[in-house]
Design an enzyme around this catalytic site. Structure first.
Site, PDB file in Angstrom:
ATOM      1  N   GLY A 157       0.905  -0.164   6.702  1.00 43.36           N
ATOM      2  CA  GLY A 157       2.321  -0.417   6.489  1.00 43.36           C
ATOM      3  C   GLY A 157       3.133   0.713   7.062  1.00 43.36           C
ATOM      4  O   GLY A 157       2.632   1.539   7.829  1.00 43.36           O
ATOM      5  N   MET A 199       4.441   3.485   5.680  1.00 39.45           N
ATOM      6  CA  MET A 199       4.183   4.855   5.272  1.00 39.45           C
ATOM      7  C   MET A 199       2.716   5.162   5.046  1.00 39.45           C
ATOM      8  O   MET A 199       2.352   6.309   4.821  1.00 39.45           O
ATOM      9  CB  MET A 199       4.951   5.154   3.976  1.00 39.45           C
ATOM     10  CG  MET A 199       6.444   5.205   4.174  1.00 39.45           C
ATOM     11  SD  MET A 199       7.309   5.594   2.633  1.00 39.45           S
ATOM     12  CE  MET A 199       6.929   4.162   1.645  1.00 39.45           C
ATOM     13  N   ASP A 251       9.775  -6.634  -3.695  1.00 36.14           N
ATOM     14  CA  ASP A 251       9.177  -6.992  -2.403  1.00 36.14           C
ATOM     15  C   ASP A 251       8.212  -8.163  -2.579  1.00 36.14           C
ATOM     16  O   ASP A 251       7.088  -8.141  -2.077  1.00 36.14           O
ATOM     17  CB  ASP A 251       8.451  -5.781  -1.802  1.00 36.14           C
ATOM     18  CG  ASP A 251       8.136  -5.991  -0.309  1.00 36.14           C
ATOM     19  OD1 ASP A 251       8.836  -6.807   0.328  1.00 36.14           O
ATOM     20  OD2 ASP A 251       7.211  -5.360   0.212  1.00 36.14           O
ATOM     21  N   GLY A 298      -5.440  -2.801   6.014  1.00 43.74           N
ATOM     22  CA  GLY A 298      -4.104  -3.063   6.539  1.00 43.74           C
ATOM     23  C   GLY A 298      -3.299  -1.790   6.564  1.00 43.74           C
ATOM     24  O   GLY A 298      -3.642  -0.783   5.944  1.00 43.74           O
ATOM     25  N   VAL A 325      -4.167   0.973   3.778  1.00 48.46           N
ATOM     26  CA  VAL A 325      -5.036   0.560   2.680  1.00 48.46           C
ATOM     27  C   VAL A 325      -6.431   0.336   3.253  1.00 48.46           C
ATOM     28  O   VAL A 325      -6.588  -0.319   4.287  1.00 48.46           O
ATOM     29  CB  VAL A 325      -4.518  -0.730   2.006  1.00 48.46           C
ATOM     30  CG1 VAL A 325      -5.432  -1.120   0.850  1.00 48.46           C
ATOM     31  CG2 VAL A 325      -3.096  -0.538   1.500  1.00 48.46           C
ATOM     32  N   LYS A 350      -5.322   3.122  -1.386  1.00 51.94           N
ATOM     33  CA  LYS A 350      -4.038   3.195  -0.709  1.00 51.94           C
ATOM     34  C   LYS A 350      -3.681   4.662  -0.511  1.00 51.94           C
ATOM     35  O   LYS A 350      -3.648   5.440  -1.475  1.00 51.94           O
ATOM     36  CB  LYS A 350      -2.967   2.498  -1.550  1.00 51.94           C
ATOM     37  CG  LYS A 350      -1.596   2.468  -0.893  1.00 51.94           C
ATOM     38  CD  LYS A 350      -0.634   1.634  -1.728  1.00 51.94           C
ATOM     39  CE  LYS A 350       0.724   1.508  -1.054  1.00 51.94           C
ATOM     40  NZ  LYS A 350       1.651   0.680  -1.824  1.00 51.94           N
TER      41      LYS A 350
END
Length: 725
Positions: free
Chosen positions: A94, A96, A209, A92, A99, A116
């Site tokens: 995001g 910044m 989050d 996946g 992963v 990550k």
């Protein structure tokens, strides 16, 4: 656009994203930049309003237009080695970073991990510092329900990375939906995830989050908490959402009002997000209706509007037409969510952090209490509510009788506590030595009180024990509660010879029980017997209260009220004085006492609803202070005051609140105050129409019928909606 301009644009864009939407226009107006670049920044910012996933993915979306393919990945592509791990595939991306799924290659053992990494274009000092902070936070969190940190380092070209435990699972809401878990199974799974959040809070970490995609559930049903990338260490830094730069600082749909407004963040922020997650698990949708809102609309909704109840969402209220909900879901029935679960979820979603649960443990405790059929703390603990929960757990008639005595002993404990407070207040000015002695004495008294109450309780319970050695042997454990009370009435002074405070509370409770029973029995002889016993206990309780607390005290006022309520059926001109004195004393000693609205409502009824015209006039003349208005105006004033006090501690569905609305509507109808009457009448009619409790319906029928008759006489044109319509 010229490539050399992108570096400057990226810096300005990052600063703009860190600001609240309301502050961005002023910031952009003050930039010293050419028009083409300024328009490009505005265009990129506009994507925030157009994509509901902007806060987690928009940086990737727009960066693809400016970076060559070889620069999009932090350290390369599939097959690249990162330390002793080789990348297999992307899991996946995001704002910044990304992963990747990787596997160990040093041959020592087989292991799959999640790596990550930062994107190359965000490998700045400020963001590396945040990446380092995530590593430090993750390293301190060793918990079976938190994804663990395995390794960390940097690639040869300086790109930092984290090696995390690889979780093969599904987001918690998807896991519940696809397996169609029962309500209890969903709540237990959610509580297990909450244990991980509570552990983080005990280590002074606020996640900030929390959302379903950050709570993965394995095939074995174990939840794992992920992604502490924007967490806060409470002991190190000022917890403000506006200290975070843009590019995925939060997920708006699960963010708290204080996050959106850039206010100080605490553990209450995570509790709010957990409430949204629980809402999604139970209903399949979000607490603010449609999830197809722009961020601007969503921010306004979260900060200004009240969320819908989970039970309303389950019945279709606020759900978008395209919501993916299983029509056979075991939580789709709104009756399962109505009441306790509505209250639990809505308490987590309060706008004000201080009105939410103070800890995650308080939230999980209330959920366990719901699962176990116990009264929850998010709902006013009225006697009727506690009785309903107790009956749900214990349906044997004898145990229902024991509940009465548990309530009685609770009252004793409250009275004893009030006595202790009174003694402490009398010694406030004493020296430190005397204060210490008082504390030691109070501790000994509490210990002795506990022993006495335990002994008393053992005797009560013994009536439900059919054993030959027990008090219930004669009735084989099937003694009626009222028979037990009759037997215990003569033993109060012997059981507590030196405790007049406990004696007074027992006599008070017994008077209440006899007073209520005389209203429900149809046997004239039994009615007379109950009335006599109730009056005896009421008088005894008042006498003992005055001996313990003096002539003026809230408990003395309460017993004046109960003496009035237990007075004989034959009217005595002194009765109004008893009730008026009780009201006056309660207003002076404790205007927040829950008995005061009952007193006011009772007095108002005597002014216009119950008794003869002569009796009504005696109550009117005996009011304290003397009334400066007419009898109906005074009744309306008392009912309004009672309704306000009821509303401070009871829910809108409580029978006391509903009945107060009905009686207020009646007195207004008799004064031809039709417009003022309408909302109270509607509340009364709605409650009567929807209740399934026959006793409540009969209670409301009387005022409603009198309202109808009054309107027929005074205003035949008034549209009175009959019951049942």
């Amino acid at each position: 656009m010229q490539p050399e301009n992108w570096k400057k644009i990226k810096e300005f864009l990052s600063e703009a994203l860190a600001l609240d939407p309301s502050a961005r226009r002023k910031y952009l107006d003050g930039l010293d930049i050419d028009g083409e670049s300024l328009e490009e920044i505005r265009s990129l910012l506009a994507q925030e309003e157009e994509s509901e996933n902007f806060m987690s993915l928009s940086a990737r979306n727009f960066s693809e237009d400016f970076f060559p393919e070889r620069e999009k990945l932090s350290g390369g592509g599939i097959g690249q080695k990162i330390g002793i791990y080789q990348i297999i595939r992307e899991l996946g991306t995001g704002g910044m970073g990304a992963v990747y799924l990787a596997e160990r290659t040093d041959g020592r053992f087989e292991q799959k991990v999640a790596v990550k990494m930062l994107r190359r274009e965000y490998n700045t000092g400020k963001i590396r510092e945040r990446f380092k902070r995530e590593r430090e936070i993750q390293a301190t969190l060793s918990h079976p329900n938190i994804a663990s940190l395995i390794d960390a380092g940097s690639t040869p070209d300086g790109i930092p990375y984290l090696v995390m435990e690889y979780i093969e699972g599904e987001p918690i809401d998807q896991y519940c939906r696809e397996r169609n878990l029962s309500l209890s199974e969903r709540l237990k799974l959610f509580n297990k995830a909450c244990e991980a959040v509570s552990f983080a809070h005990r280590n002074l970490i606020v996640h900030r989050d929390l959302k379903p995609s950050n709570i993965l559930v394995s095939g074995g049903g174990e939840p794992k908490l992920l992604d502490f990338g924007i967490s806060t260490i409470l002991s190190r830094e000022k917890s403000r959402s506006d200290t975070i730069t843009g590019f995925g600082a939060m997920t708006p749909k699960y963010a708290s009002p204080e996050q959106i407004k850039g206010e100080n963040l605490t553990t209450a922020t995570d509790i709010y997000s957990l409430g949204v997650v629980l809402f999604k698990i139970l209903t399949g949708t979000l607490p603010y209706g449609s999830d197809r809102k722009t961020n601007g609309e969503l921010f306004k909704t979260i900060t200004e509007k009240e969320p819908i109840k989970p039970s309303e969402a389950a019945s279709g209220g606020g759900r978008p037409a395209t919501a993916q909900n299983n029509p056979k879901s075991k939580t789709r029935n709104p009756k399962l969510l109505r009441g306790d679960l509505d209250n639990i979820v809505l308490k987590t979603l309060r706008k004000e952090p201080e009105r939410r649960y103070q800890t995650v443990d308080e939230l999980t405790d209330d959920i366990w209490r719901y699962i176990d059929g116990l009264p929850i703390r998010a709902r006013p603990a009225t006697l009727a509510y506690r009785a309903k929960k107790f009956y749900g757990r214990n349906k044997i008639p004898v145990l229902a009788g024991i509940l009465t005595f548990l309530g009685l002993l609770t009252g004793i404990a409250v009275a004893s506590w009030q006595a202790t407070v009174a003694r402490e207040q009398a010694t406030v000015a004493e020296s430190a030595r005397k204060t210490a002695e008082s504390e030691a004495r109070r501790s000994r008294e509490e210990e002795e009180r506990a022993k006495e109450i335990t002994r008393f309780m053992e005797k009560i319970l013994s009536y439900a024990n059919p054993g030959l050695y027990a008090l219930g042997a004669k009735t084989r454990g099937q003694a009626k509660v009222i028979d037990v009370i009759d037997q215990m009435s003569d033993k109060i002074e012997n059981e507590f010879p030196d405790r007049k405070d406990i004696q007074a509370e027992l006599h008070h409770k017994f008077s209440e029980i006899y007073q209520q029973n005389q209203h429900f029995t149809t046997d004239p002889g039994q009615k007379e017997e109950f009335a006599a016993k109730g009056l005896f206990h009421a008088r005894t309780a008042l006498k003992l209260r005055k001996e313990v607390y003096g002539e003026k005290h809230e408990l003395v006022a309460k017993d004046l009220f109960y003496l009035w309520a237990n007075s004989p059926a034959e009217f005595d001109p002194t009765y109004p004085g008893l009730l008026a004195e009780a009201i006056r004393m309660m207003r002076e000693t404790n205007p927040d006492n829950p008995n005061l609205p009952q007193m006011l409502s009772s007095y108002a009824n005597r002014l216009f609803y119950s008794g003869t015209e002569e009796e009504k006039e005696l109550y009117f003349r005996g009011a304290d202070p003397p009334p400066g208005t007419g009898r109906l105006e005074l009744a309306e004033k008392y009912h309004l005051e009672a309704l306000r006090l009821f509303g401070k501690r009871l829910g809108e569905d409580d029978i006391s609140v509903i009945n107060a609305n009905c009686l207020l509507a009646l007195v207004m109808a008799r004064q031809k105050e039709y417009e003022e009457m309408k909302p109270y009448l509607k509340t009364c009619q709605d409650a009567s129409n929807r209740t399934s409790d026959e006793q409540i319906r009969k209670t409301l029928e009387g005022p409603l019928e009198l309202i109808r008759q009054t309107l027929e006489k005074t205003d035949p044109q008034f549209e009175f909606i009959p019951q049942g319509k």
